[in-house]
Design an enzyme around this catalytic site. Structure first.
Site, PDB file in Angstrom:
ATOM      1  N   PRO A  87       0.821  -1.227   0.000  1.00 42.73           N
ATOM      2  CA  PRO A  87       0.000   0.000   0.000  1.00 42.73           C
ATOM      3  C   PRO A  87       0.852   1.274   0.000  1.00 42.73           C
ATOM      4  CG  PRO A  87      -0.647  -1.463   1.816  1.00 42.73           C
ATOM      5  CD  PRO A  87       0.519  -2.090   1.142  1.00 42.73           C
ATOM      6  N   GLU A 115       1.086  -7.803   8.249  1.00 44.27           N
ATOM      7  CA  GLU A 115       1.277  -6.347   8.288  1.00 44.27           C
ATOM      8  C   GLU A 115       2.411  -5.867   7.389  1.00 44.27           C
ATOM      9  OE1 GLU A 115      -0.720  -4.005   9.627  1.00 44.27           O
ATOM     10  OE2 GLU A 115      -2.020  -5.734   9.971  1.00 44.27           O
ATOM     11  N   ARG A 153      -1.230  -6.442 -21.497  1.00 44.27           N
ATOM     12  CA  ARG A 153      -1.951  -5.844 -22.628  1.00 44.27           C
ATOM     13  C   ARG A 153      -1.041  -5.022 -23.530  1.00 44.27           C
ATOM     14  NH1 ARG A 153      -7.424  -5.814 -22.229  1.00 44.27           N
ATOM     15  NH2 ARG A 153      -7.609  -3.744 -23.138  1.00 44.27           N
ATOM     16  N   ASP A 168      -7.583   1.024 -27.388  1.00 41.05           N
ATOM     17  CA  ASP A 168      -8.598   0.623 -26.420  1.00 41.05           C
ATOM     18  C   ASP A 168      -9.221   1.863 -25.769  1.00 41.05           C
ATOM     19  OD1 ASP A 168      -7.129   1.379 -24.193  1.00 41.05           O
ATOM     20  OD2 ASP A 168      -6.526  -0.646 -23.670  1.00 41.05           O
TER      21      ASP A 168
HETATM   22  C1  21W Z   1      -2.734  -3.616   3.926  1.00 39.77           C
HETATM   23  C2  21W Z   1      -0.726  -4.824   4.295  1.00 39.77           C
HETATM   24  C3  21W Z   1      -2.388  -2.723   4.941  1.00 39.77           C
HETATM   25  C4  21W Z   1      -0.370  -3.951   5.317  1.00 39.77           C
HETATM   26  C5  21W Z   1       1.547  -0.144  10.060  1.00 39.77           C
HETATM   27  C6  21W Z   1       1.265  -1.317  10.748  1.00 39.77           C
HETATM   28  C7  21W Z   1      -0.343  -4.585  -1.905  1.00 39.77           C
HETATM   29  C8  21W Z   1      -2.181  -3.282  -1.390  1.00 39.77           C
HETATM   30  C9  21W Z   1      -1.313  -4.353  -0.951  1.00 39.77           C
HETATM   31  C10 21W Z   1      -1.912  -4.667   3.625  1.00 39.77           C
HETATM   32  C11 21W Z   1      -1.207  -2.895   5.643  1.00 39.77           C
HETATM   33  C12 21W Z   1      -1.799  -2.775  -2.632  1.00 39.77           C
HETATM   34  C13 21W Z   1      -0.362  -0.868   9.491  1.00 39.77           C
HETATM   35  C14 21W Z   1      -3.505  -1.198  -2.684  1.00 39.77           C
HETATM   36  C15 21W Z   1      -3.314  -2.657  -0.776  1.00 39.77           C
HETATM   37  C16 21W Z   1      -1.315  -5.145   0.298  1.00 39.77           C
HETATM   38  C17 21W Z   1      -2.267  -5.621   2.510  1.00 39.77           C
HETATM   39  C18 21W Z   1      -0.817  -1.961   6.747  1.00 39.77           C
HETATM   40  C19 21W Z   1      -1.647  -0.998   8.748  1.00 39.77           C
HETATM   41  N1  21W Z   1       0.499   0.098   9.284  1.00 39.77           N
HETATM   42  N2  21W Z   1      -2.447  -1.740  -3.300  1.00 39.77           N
HETATM   43  N3  21W Z   1       0.060  -1.723  10.323  1.00 39.77           N
HETATM   44  N4  21W Z   1      -3.925  -1.641  -1.475  1.00 39.77           N
HETATM   45  N5  21W Z   1      -2.259  -4.952   1.211  1.00 39.77           N
HETATM   46  N6  21W Z   1      -1.653  -2.111   7.859  1.00 39.77           N
HETATM   47  O1  21W Z   1      -3.774  -2.997   0.317  1.00 39.77           O
HETATM   48  O2  21W Z   1      -0.463  -5.969   0.492  1.00 39.77           O
HETATM   49  S1  21W Z   1      -0.431  -3.581  -3.232  1.00 39.77           S
END
Ligand code: 21W
Length: 215
Positions: A87, A115, A153, A168
């Site tokens: 994220p 996490e 793609r 596209d």
């Molecule tokens: C979601 C992992 C939130 C960790 C500090 C401690 C990969 C993803 C993911 C995930 C957290 C992507 C925290 C858009 C996504 C992914 C799982 C952190 C809070 N902070 N693109 N704990 N959205 N998500 N949790 O979630 O692995 S690419």
């Protein structure tokens, strides 16, 4: 183009990648996708892949040993950059998917769970971090699948003539043009009729109608 995906859940990918355009691309040899189960690399007697964070805090982290051994083993098969799906990564955009396809013959995608990963894996092995958008997923697998789909793609020959990559709808929209409403058979559905002009065969009139209805 070749993708190697490091994940704890390889089964999540198979049905999506075994259908439609991506299946055809793989059958034609234009796209290769290989999976590596991080758990298979765990040297722990219970095949453990997670542990608690130093300093405390909620949740678990992916422990470095299985990740390190999995990624270094995959790097012998794939010379492309290691992309960690997280994220916190750079946002995947149309431009970035295109650039990924044009600049690489192969990519290694790392899917996080829990996490996150031990920071030393980032320091030692990760080249780039990508997110697919501002929302929280359960893990990196779905995001990695989005990368494979969107990047594929742009591999020459993956799309047929009828929907080629530069014509596209998304590319048209990005280049400043919009979409007109689309209709297919039947001519009447739930009492709603397809505009007469689209069934007329008059291509000049059809063109005019479509221009007028761009949105
Ligand atoms: C979601 C992992 C939130 C960790 C500090 C401690 C990969 C993803 C993911 C995930 C957290 C992507 C925290 C858009 C996504 C992914 C799982 C952190 C809070 N902070 N693109 N704990 N959205 N998500 N949790 O979630 O692995 S690419």
């Amino acid at each position: 183009m070749r993708f190697d995906i490091c994940t704890l859940f390889p089964d999540m990918f198979t049905s999506y990648l075994s259908d439609s355009i991506l299946k055809r691309a793989r059958d034609k040899g234009l796209l290769e996708v290989h999976f590596h189960n991080i758990r298979d690399y765990s040297k722990d007697k219970h095949k453990k892949v997670d542990d608690t964070p130093y300093g405390g805090g909620a949740g678990m982290l992916m422990t470095p040993q299985p990740l390190y051994d999995c990624i270094t083993s995959v790097k012998k098969l794939n010379s492309g950059p290691v992309i960690f799906m997280t994220p916190q990564g750079q946002k995947l955009t149309h431009t970035r998917t295109k650039r990924l396809a044009r600049s690489n013959d192969s990519l290694i995608l790392l899917c996080g769970r829990y996490e996150g990963i031990d920071e030393r894996i980032r320091d030692l092995l990760v080249d780039k971090e990508l997110s697919i958008g501002d929302y929280v997923l359960t893990g990196g697998e779905l995001a990695a699948m989005v990368v494979v789909d969107a990047v594929s793609r742009f591999i020459p020959g993956v799309l047929g003539d009828e929907n080629s990559a530069k014509e596209d709808s998304f590319s048209r929209r990005l280049s400043g043009k919009k979409e007109y409403p689309h209709y297919t058979k039947p001519a009447v559905f739930k009492g709603l009729e397809v505009p007469e002009v689209l069934r007329s065969g008059n291509h000049a009139k059809i063109e005019e109608w479509r221009k007028k209805h761009l949105r």
